[in-house]
Motif scaffolding. Structure first.
Motif, PDB file in Angstrom:
ATOM      1  N   THR A 309      21.613 -41.224 -19.091  1.00 19.45           N
ATOM      2  CA  THR A 309      20.968 -40.044 -18.520  1.00 19.45           C
ATOM      3  C   THR A 309      19.895 -39.510 -19.464  1.00 19.45           C
ATOM      4  O   THR A 309      19.827 -39.874 -20.638  1.00 19.45           O
ATOM      5  CB  THR A 309      22.010 -38.940 -18.257  1.00 19.45           C
ATOM      6  OG1 THR A 309      22.670 -38.599 -19.488  1.00 19.45           O
ATOM      7  CG2 THR A 309      23.043 -39.418 -17.258  1.00 19.45           C
ATOM      8  N   CYS A 310      19.052 -38.630 -18.919  1.00 16.68           N
ATOM      9  CA  CYS A 310      18.022 -37.968 -19.721  1.00 16.68           C
ATOM     10  C   CYS A 310      17.810 -36.569 -19.157  1.00 16.68           C
ATOM     11  O   CYS A 310      18.524 -36.132 -18.251  1.00 16.68           O
ATOM     12  CB  CYS A 310      16.728 -38.775 -19.699  1.00 16.68           C
ATOM     13  SG  CYS A 310      15.969 -38.873 -18.061  1.00 16.68           S
ATOM     14  N   CYS A 311      16.824 -35.856 -19.681  1.00 19.08           N
ATOM     15  CA  CYS A 311      16.617 -34.470 -19.260  1.00 19.08           C
ATOM     16  C   CYS A 311      16.187 -34.357 -17.805  1.00 19.08           C
ATOM     17  O   CYS A 311      16.376 -33.304 -17.174  1.00 19.08           O
ATOM     18  CB  CYS A 311      15.582 -33.796 -20.161  1.00 19.08           C
ATOM     19  SG  CYS A 311      13.934 -34.532 -20.065  1.00 19.08           S
ATOM     20  N   PHE A 312      15.649 -35.458 -17.211  1.00 16.07           N
ATOM     21  CA  PHE A 312      15.213 -35.421 -15.812  1.00 16.07           C
ATOM     22  C   PHE A 312      16.359 -35.700 -14.831  1.00 16.07           C
ATOM     23  O   PHE A 312      16.205 -35.485 -13.634  1.00 16.07           O
ATOM     24  CB  PHE A 312      14.098 -36.444 -15.581  1.00 16.07           C
ATOM     25  CG  PHE A 312      12.836 -36.152 -16.325  1.00 16.07           C
ATOM     26  CD1 PHE A 312      12.035 -35.069 -15.980  1.00 16.07           C
ATOM     27  CD2 PHE A 312      12.435 -36.949 -17.399  1.00 16.07           C
ATOM     28  CE1 PHE A 312      10.865 -34.796 -16.667  1.00 16.07           C
ATOM     29  CE2 PHE A 312      11.272 -36.683 -18.090  1.00 16.07           C
ATOM     30  CZ  PHE A 312      10.477 -35.601 -17.732  1.00 16.07           C
ATOM     31  N   THR A 313      17.496 -36.198 -15.336  1.00 17.50           N
ATOM     32  CA  THR A 313      18.619 -36.555 -14.473  1.00 17.50           C
ATOM     33  C   THR A 313      19.122 -35.324 -13.722  1.00 17.50           C
ATOM     34  O   THR A 313      19.492 -34.316 -14.340  1.00 17.50           O
ATOM     35  CB  THR A 313      19.776 -37.169 -15.283  1.00 17.50           C
ATOM     36  OG1 THR A 313      19.281 -38.285 -16.031  1.00 17.50           O
ATOM     37  CG2 THR A 313      20.893 -37.617 -14.379  1.00 17.50           C
ATOM     38  N   GLY A 314      19.144 -35.402 -12.398  1.00 17.91           N
ATOM     39  CA  GLY A 314      19.613 -34.293 -11.566  1.00 17.91           C
ATOM     40  C   GLY A 314      18.593 -33.195 -11.339  1.00 17.91           C
ATOM     41  O   GLY A 314      18.840 -32.256 -10.586  1.00 17.91           O
ATOM     42  N   LYS A 315      17.425 -33.323 -11.993  1.00 18.66           N
ATOM     43  CA  LYS A 315      16.395 -32.289 -11.858  1.00 18.66           C
ATOM     44  C   LYS A 315      15.402 -32.607 -10.743  1.00 18.66           C
ATOM     45  O   LYS A 315      14.796 -31.701 -10.174  1.00 18.66           O
ATOM     46  CB  LYS A 315      15.627 -32.160 -13.180  1.00 18.66           C
ATOM     47  CG  LYS A 315      16.369 -31.412 -14.279  1.00 18.66           C
ATOM     48  CD  LYS A 315      16.279 -29.907 -14.094  1.00 18.66           C
ATOM     49  CE  LYS A 315      16.766 -29.166 -15.305  1.00 18.66           C
ATOM     50  NZ  LYS A 315      16.673 -27.690 -15.114  1.00 18.66           N
ATOM     51  N   ILE A 316      15.213 -33.904 -10.451  1.00 15.47           N
ATOM     52  CA  ILE A 316      14.220 -34.301  -9.441  1.00 15.47           C
ATOM     53  C   ILE A 316      14.943 -34.477  -8.111  1.00 15.47           C
ATOM     54  O   ILE A 316      15.867 -35.291  -7.999  1.00 15.47           O
ATOM     55  CB  ILE A 316      13.526 -35.620  -9.839  1.00 15.47           C
ATOM     56  CG1 ILE A 316      13.059 -35.548 -11.288  1.00 15.47           C
ATOM     57  CG2 ILE A 316      12.355 -35.909  -8.917  1.00 15.47           C
ATOM     58  CD1 ILE A 316      12.616 -36.882 -11.852  1.00 15.47           C
ATOM     59  N   LYS A 317      14.543 -33.715  -7.100  1.00 19.00           N
ATOM     60  CA  LYS A 317      15.250 -33.709  -5.816  1.00 19.00           C
ATOM     61  C   LYS A 317      14.309 -34.091  -4.668  1.00 19.00           C
ATOM     62  O   LYS A 317      13.108 -33.789  -4.701  1.00 19.00           O
ATOM     63  CB  LYS A 317      15.817 -32.309  -5.525  1.00 19.00           C
ATOM     64  CG  LYS A 317      16.761 -31.769  -6.583  1.00 19.00           C
ATOM     65  CD  LYS A 317      18.153 -32.334  -6.441  1.00 19.00           C
ATOM     66  CE  LYS A 317      19.125 -31.682  -7.415  1.00 19.00           C
ATOM     67  NZ  LYS A 317      20.473 -32.273  -7.321  1.00 19.00           N
ATOM     68  N   CYS A 318      14.904 -34.738  -3.661  1.00 19.54           N
ATOM     69  CA  CYS A 318      14.156 -35.026  -2.439  1.00 19.54           C
ATOM     70  C   CYS A 318      14.481 -33.922  -1.420  1.00 19.54           C
ATOM     71  O   CYS A 318      15.643 -33.783  -1.011  1.00 19.54           O
ATOM     72  CB  CYS A 318      14.558 -36.387  -1.884  1.00 19.54           C
ATOM     73  SG  CYS A 318      13.754 -36.769  -0.306  1.00 19.54           S
ATOM     74  N   PRO A 319      13.515 -33.099  -1.009  1.00 19.97           N
ATOM     75  CA  PRO A 319      13.804 -32.009  -0.061  1.00 19.97           C
ATOM     76  C   PRO A 319      14.174 -32.504   1.332  1.00 19.97           C
ATOM     77  O   PRO A 319      14.757 -31.770   2.122  1.00 19.97           O
ATOM     78  CB  PRO A 319      12.496 -31.215  -0.036  1.00 19.97           C
ATOM     79  CG  PRO A 319      11.433 -32.205  -0.417  1.00 19.97           C
ATOM     80  CD  PRO A 319      12.085 -33.162  -1.362  1.00 19.97           C
ATOM     81  N   HIS A 320      13.842 -33.751   1.649  1.00 15.12           N
ATOM     82  CA  HIS A 320      14.119 -34.299   2.977  1.00 15.12           C
ATOM     83  C   HIS A 320      15.523 -34.886   3.061  1.00 15.12           C
ATOM     84  O   HIS A 320      16.246 -34.647   4.024  1.00 15.12           O
ATOM     85  CB  HIS A 320      13.070 -35.367   3.330  1.00 15.12           C
ATOM     86  CG  HIS A 320      11.666 -34.888   3.239  1.00 15.12           C
ATOM     87  ND1 HIS A 320      11.069 -34.122   4.232  1.00 15.12           N
ATOM     88  CD2 HIS A 320      10.730 -35.046   2.262  1.00 15.12           C
ATOM     89  CE1 HIS A 320       9.834 -33.840   3.873  1.00 15.12           C
ATOM     90  NE2 HIS A 320       9.600 -34.389   2.685  1.00 15.12           N
TER      91      HIS A 320
END
Length: 595
Positions: A309-320
């Motif tokens: 994991t890294c700092c972006f894990t779980g932070k980038i989301k798909c709104p669709h």
């Protein structure tokens, strides 16, 4: 003279026998039911064989199978298959409920058989499917049979509920770590140790994936000898039966016709029965594990230390799709890091993510630095200031900041361009020159036949041919043929027998050719040099097929005469005459020898 008439002999017409079969079924496993099934088979066998107008086509029988659908009724499906093959004319059965308890299945099957001209006779109801009112009666009585099945199911559900209220489980279910001794669950020591180890691994902070890999390395299997996987381990960790207590009605059958089982999430009451058997795990440990499962679920991928994991894990989301983006790496085209919607791996039902595409990791870091106003990326600053990043459309990032701001930035995907360096380009080009490209239609010759003149591979081409059987000839020509390479092309139908003979094959084989031949140099129009894998070299003489022109018909000849007459006008003749005079004048006496 008397009139004489000849009377022909009359051959009695033999009426063809009807091919008759019977279908029998019992739904419950018991001695009485087995006797009932045997009686049905014997009864129908005798009836069919006694009738002089019938030919015995067999008795099809399904045992211990419900009649609410046809999925698991193998004999029933075999009977329908034989009907379609013309092996059956009439089907006998005891009653509608024996044939099917599902109205839709019954009517569809009977209509299909009727379209094939096959008659179904229901003995108890005295119904013939080919009669005028047969289908109407079947619809009514089949509905009764379906409702009877539903009623039986409701009675069974009521009896099961009464047993649950008394703390009695519904049958002797299988559970790893225990075995049944009459009506009592007894600990199986060897399996119990594995259960304890699964719980201990989880308490030690190991993920289910780590336990799976650990068990696979040590050869530890389930009761059926299968590999332990994530789903099995999760079932063990969440099964309260290991605490010495029983939770009854965890699942229920949603519909008696479809038999679909559903997890009980509060739709029906559950019954907790304490101290029914010896525990393997104490209740305090079990409850701690459930709390830890909930905590890890809330953290998502960050809770699984076996993941990178890294700092972006779980932070980038798909709104669709409502899921997080997943981190990926690849080295087949140079090193690349990218993120794509998690719905791709989870195989979400539908047409897939509407955004599509991927996010280049390096470009996203640059965009984050721009949004945060940094000259060098800082993970702590990112986690503190950015709540979530949404990807509303391809190559666009929407930053939702901790202070309430929303910042939208473009993030183009240049991953392939970035990895396609001069070094990698040269490496890929050399590889293609040696092995060719694995394109659609590639054969054993692809990447093997090479031009001695320019070093390029030969490529397959197609052109009309008068000597080929189907009017098309497959040629292999140098890839630089269009750029001026003069090396002659080779006909595939001539090459194959030539190589087969040189390699000692009865007939040409693509796979064997690839295994034995390293490459083939094309030296000239008639000379080839074959280099084998064992280091030997063979010189082969290639004889191109003689060119053959298709004969023209009289109509074609007449057409060409007319065309030439229309083109070769007096004006054009005069023009060409002047051009020839000018050429002779410019070149002098030796004009014919010049090229």
């Amino acid at each position: 003279m008397p009139k004489i008439s000849r009377i022909e002999s009359i051959v009695p017409a033999i009426k063809p026998l009807k091919k008759v079969a019977a279908y029998a079924r019992v739904s419950m496993q018991s001695e009485r039911m087995m006797h009932s099934l045997s009686a049905q088979i014997s009864y129908y066998s005798k009836i069919i064989q006694k009738n002089p107008d019938w030919e015995y086509a067999g008795v099809y029988a399904d045992d211990f199978i419900s009649g609410t659908n046809t999925v698991k009724r193998d004999e029933f499906k075999q009977m329908l298959s034989d009907c379609e093959a013309g092996k059956i004319d009439i089907i006998l059965t005891k009653s509608i409920s024996r044939f099917a308890r599902n109205t839709v299945d019954l009517l569809e099957t009977v209509r299909h058989l009727k379209s094939l001209g096959i008659e179904v006779r229901f003995e108890k109801e005295n119904i013939n499917s080919m009669s005028g009112d047969g289908e109407l009666m079947l619809s009514i009585l089949a509905s009764f049979a379906q409702e009877e099945s539903r009623s039986i199911s409701e009675n069974i559900r009521w009896a099961t509920k009464n047993r649950f209220e008394q703390g009695i489980p519904n049958g002797k279910f299988r559970i790893f770590g225990y075995r049944w001794d009459e009506d009592q669950l007894v600990v199986e020591p060897e399996e119990a140790e594995i259960v304890k180890r699964i719980f201990q691994n989880f308490l030690d902070g190991k993920s289910r994936l780590e336990t799976e890999k650990e068990f696979a390395a040590e050869g530890i299997t389930t009761a059926n000898g299968c590999r332990w996987v994530d789903s099995n381990i999760k079932v063990v960790l969440t099964n309260i039966t290991y605490t010495g207590n029983l939770l009854l009605q965890k699942e229920f059958i949603e519909d008696p016709i479809t038999k679909r089982r559903k997890k009980n999430r509060g739709e029906l009451p559950q019954y907790f029965v304490e101290n029914t058997h010896e525990p393997i795990i104490d209740m305090e440990t079990f409850q701690y594990v459930q709390d830890e499962i909930a905590r890890r679920k809330e953290l998502g991928a960050l809770a699984n230390k076996s993941l990178n994991t890294c700092c972006f894990t779980g932070k980038i989301k798909c709104p669709h799709c409502g899921v997080s983006y997943m981190h990926n790496r690849r080295n087949d085209r140079g090193y690349m890091e990218y993120w794509n919607c998690g719905s791709k791996k989870k195989k979400k039902v539908g047409d897939g993510c509407p955004v599509g595409g991927t996010i280049n990791h390096q470009n996203m870091v640059k965009v984050c630095m721009e949004v945060l106003g940094l000259t060098e990326f800082d993970e702590d600053a990112f986690l503190e200031q950015v709540d979530v990043i949404y990807v509303p459309k391809r190559y666009v990032l929407e930053f939702h900041m901790a202070d309430g701001r929303v910042i939208t930035k473009d993030c183009p995907n240049t991953g392939h361009k970035d990895c396609w360096t001069a070094e990698y380009r040269a490496k890929a080009s050399a590889k293609r020159k040696k092995n060719g490209t694995k394109c659609i239609g590639a054969s054993g010759f692809t990447g093997k036949i090479k031009c001695k003149n320019c070093g390029c591979n030969f490529r397959k081409a197609t052109q009309p041919s008068a000597t080929a059987k189907d009017g098309k000839a497959y040629y292999w020509r140098c890839a630089e043929h269009s750029n001026g390479c003069k090396t002659a092309g080779l006909r595939e139908d001539v090459l194959k027998p030539l190589f087969a003979d040189a390699l000692g094959m009865a007939e040409f084989d693509d796979t064997l050719f690839r295994k034995k031949v390293d490459f083939v140099w094309v030296l000239s129009e008639t000379e080839l040099e074959m280099h084998l894998m064992d280091g030997t070299v063979q010189t082969l003489n290639y004889e191109p097929p003689a060119r053959k022109c298709l004969p023209r018909t009289e109509e074609q000849k007449e057409h060409m005469r007319k065309v030439m007459k229309s083109i070769w006008t007096p004006e054009r003749k005069a023009e060409m005459s002047e051009r020839m005079k000018q050429m002779r004048k410019e070149r002098g006496e030796n004009w014919r020898k010049e090229k």
